[in-house]
Enzyme design. Sequence first.
Site, PDB file in Angstrom:
ATOM      1  N   HIS A 125       0.856  -1.191   0.000  1.00  0.00           N
ATOM      2  CA  HIS A 125       0.000   0.000   0.000  1.00  0.00           C
ATOM      3  C   HIS A 125       0.891   1.240   0.000  1.00  0.00           C
ATOM      4  O   HIS A 125       1.860   1.311   0.771  1.00  0.00           O
ATOM      5  CB  HIS A 125      -0.899  -0.001   1.244  1.00  0.00           C
ATOM      6  CG  HIS A 125      -1.719   1.234   1.424  1.00  0.00           C
ATOM      7  ND1 HIS A 125      -1.411   2.199   2.363  1.00  0.00           N
ATOM      8  CD2 HIS A 125      -2.829   1.663   0.773  1.00  0.00           C
ATOM      9  CE1 HIS A 125      -2.311   3.171   2.298  1.00  0.00           C
ATOM     10  NE2 HIS A 125      -3.183   2.876   1.344  1.00  0.00           N
ATOM     11  N   HIS A 171       1.408  10.989  -2.210  1.00  0.00           N
ATOM     12  CA  HIS A 171       0.191  10.747  -1.448  1.00  0.00           C
ATOM     13  C   HIS A 171      -0.594  12.050  -1.410  1.00  0.00           C
ATOM     14  O   HIS A 171      -0.207  13.005  -0.738  1.00  0.00           O
ATOM     15  CB  HIS A 171       0.541  10.278  -0.031  1.00  0.00           C
ATOM     16  CG  HIS A 171      -0.627   9.730   0.714  1.00  0.00           C
ATOM     17  ND1 HIS A 171      -0.660   9.600   2.079  1.00  0.00           N
ATOM     18  CD2 HIS A 171      -1.821   9.268   0.272  1.00  0.00           C
ATOM     19  CE1 HIS A 171      -1.814   9.082   2.450  1.00  0.00           C
ATOM     20  NE2 HIS A 171      -2.532   8.872   1.369  1.00  0.00           N
TER      21      HIS A 171
END
Length: 604
Positions: A125, A171
Site C-alpha cells: 500500500h 500521497h
Amino acid sequence: MAFNMTSYKFCCFFRLRFKSVVTGPPSDVEEFFDRYSHDGFMSIDQLQEFLVEVQKEEGLTTAKVEDLVTRHLGGIRILNKIKQEGLTLDTFFQFLSAGDNSPLRQEVHQDMSAPLSHYYIYTGHNSYLKGNQLNSNSSEIPIIKALKRGVRVIELDLWPHSRKDKVIVKHGGTMTRPVGLAKCLFSIKEYAFSASNYPVIITLEDHLTPKLRSKVAQMVYWIFGRMLFYPMSGKLEEYPSPKDLMNRILLSTKPPKEYLETEIQAKVRQNEKQDAWGNEISNIKAGHKTDTEVHQHNVLEPSHPPPSDSYNSEDEDARVDDDGIVQEKMGEDAVPEFGKLITIRAGKPKEDLKYALELEEKHARRVSLSEPQLEDIAESHPAVVVSFTKRNILRIYPKGLRVDSSNFNPLIGWNLGAQMVAFNMQGYGRSLWLMQGFFRANGGCGYVKKPDFLLNDSAGDKVFNTSQEQQVKKTLKMKVYMGDGWRFEFRKTHFDICSPPDFSVKVAVKGVQADSTSSQSTETINDCWTPAWNKEFTFPLTVPEVALLRIEVHESDTLQKDDFAGQTCLPVWELKSGIRAVPLYDKRGDPYRHVKLLVMFQFE
C-alpha cells in the site's frame, strides 16, 4: 556442556565475571542419534532412515541425502569423510542446526495454473513512501525493497505536476514529497522479478487529466515493452493464471470515464450494424449450420489469454527521460489508449457493500474496500465476501487514520478469501510480521493458493464461515529446544551492559477466531547467550489452512519493557515435521545472519 568465562564492567571500577554456558545437543537429539547410529557413528544410510522416519522427508535417495550433507555441513571434503567414518553426535547436531534444515519448503510447489483470483497475492500500500503517510519522502527505493522481498502488487498514486505537464507520484492531500513516475516505472522494470518470476501487478490511483493519461500510456508501453501484459479484448471473464503470466507486468485501476463511454458507444454501433443485416437464414435441413454460423460459434474469447508478443510492444528501445518524456516518439497511433492497457479493472463501491459484491457481471473485476468496510461486511455478510472472491479480486487497504504507516490484522481479509490485503511495508510490528510470514509459503514467490473451502462450493449455496464452530482437524505440537547466534550477531553489551542476556520465547497461533491464542512463554534463562528451554507447546487447530505460528524471543528486563531479540511467523500448513533450525528476523523482517532456534514440530 562446556563453560567460558566472560566479564562485564560494573560501576566503572569493578568487573563482573560470568560463567557462559556453551549448550550441547538436547537430550532428544542424543536419543535420536543413539537410536539411528551404531557404535557412536551414523552412516549415510542410517541418516536417510532418520530423515524419512523422524523428519518425514519424502522421495529421498542416497544421492539426495549426500547433497543435504554437503549443503548442511559445508562441502565435498566433509561428505567424503562422513561416507568413510560416519557422523558423530556433534556433526549430527551440527547437521540439524544448519540453516538449510528449514521448517519450510524453499521451492514453489503449489498448482500455479488456476486464475489469479484463486491466490492470495503479496500486496503493498502506497509503495513509494519511505515513512509515515503525512510528510515523508516519496521514492523509488521502497518499491525496490518491496520487490526484493517478493511483494507482487505495487501501488502508485498518480497526480499532475504543478505545471500540469508531467506526472508525479505522491500521497495526495498530504505534505509528502513527490517522486517522478518514470523513476518508479524503471525501478519496477529492473527489480520486478529479482525475487520471484510470477507476475507483478501495479495498482494505480488515477488523479490525471485525459492528456496526462495518454502520456502515462506511452511511458508504460515503451518502458515495460514485452513485459507488459494486457488482453486484446479489454475485458476478461476469468483472469489468467500466475503460470501464464510469469515475468509479466499488469496494470490494475479504474478505467477512465471517457474510455468507458467510448466502449459503450462502440458496443451500440456494433449492435446497430448487426441488427441492420439481421440473422443468417438457416438451411432447411435440421441440425445443419451455415459456414457463417459455424465461424461465429468457434470464435470464442479465450478466458486464459496466453502471454504472447501480440499483446505487447515490439520495441523496447524507446527512451524515456527522468521526467517521463518520451524521447523517441513512435506515433500516438502505435500506443494503445490508457484504458486498453488495464488488465484488472477496479472500482470502489459507492452503494451498499452487500449489493456491490453480489452484483453479477459477465467480466471479472476488482473491488477495493477500506479496513473498516471489510470489518463491517465480514461481520454482517461473510458468505457474500467469500462468494465474490471466488472469481473476482478483493483488495483491502488500511484506514486513513493509520498515518504512522501501521497495519491491521490481515487474517480478517484472508479468512474470507480477499486476495490483495494491502499493507504499509515502511514500518514494522506484529501485523506486518504476520504478512511477511504468510508469504514465506509456496517458496516465497508472492502467490499462495487459497484453501479449497474458499474456492469450492460442494454444499450448494452454503459457503465456509470462519466464525462458525468447527471440529479440530489437526494438532500442532512443538518443542522449543534452544537458541543460538546472538553472540555472533551483537556486541556483548547489546542487551545488558552489566551481564549476559536473559532470553525467553513466546509463541502463539493466529488464524480463525477458534484457533487464535494468546502468547505462551518458556521460562527465562538468565545470563546465557545460548539458552536451552526444552519447552513443549500444543495447539489444536480447526482451520490449519490459514493458521500462522508466531514466535518471538524476548530479552527480559525487570525495570522496563522487554528488549526485542528476534521474531518469525511461519505458515502452519507448510511446516515440515521433525527437528528444524528456525531462522529469526529483526523488527523490519530482515533475516539475522546467525540467530536461530532449534525446534521440533509434530502433527497429530
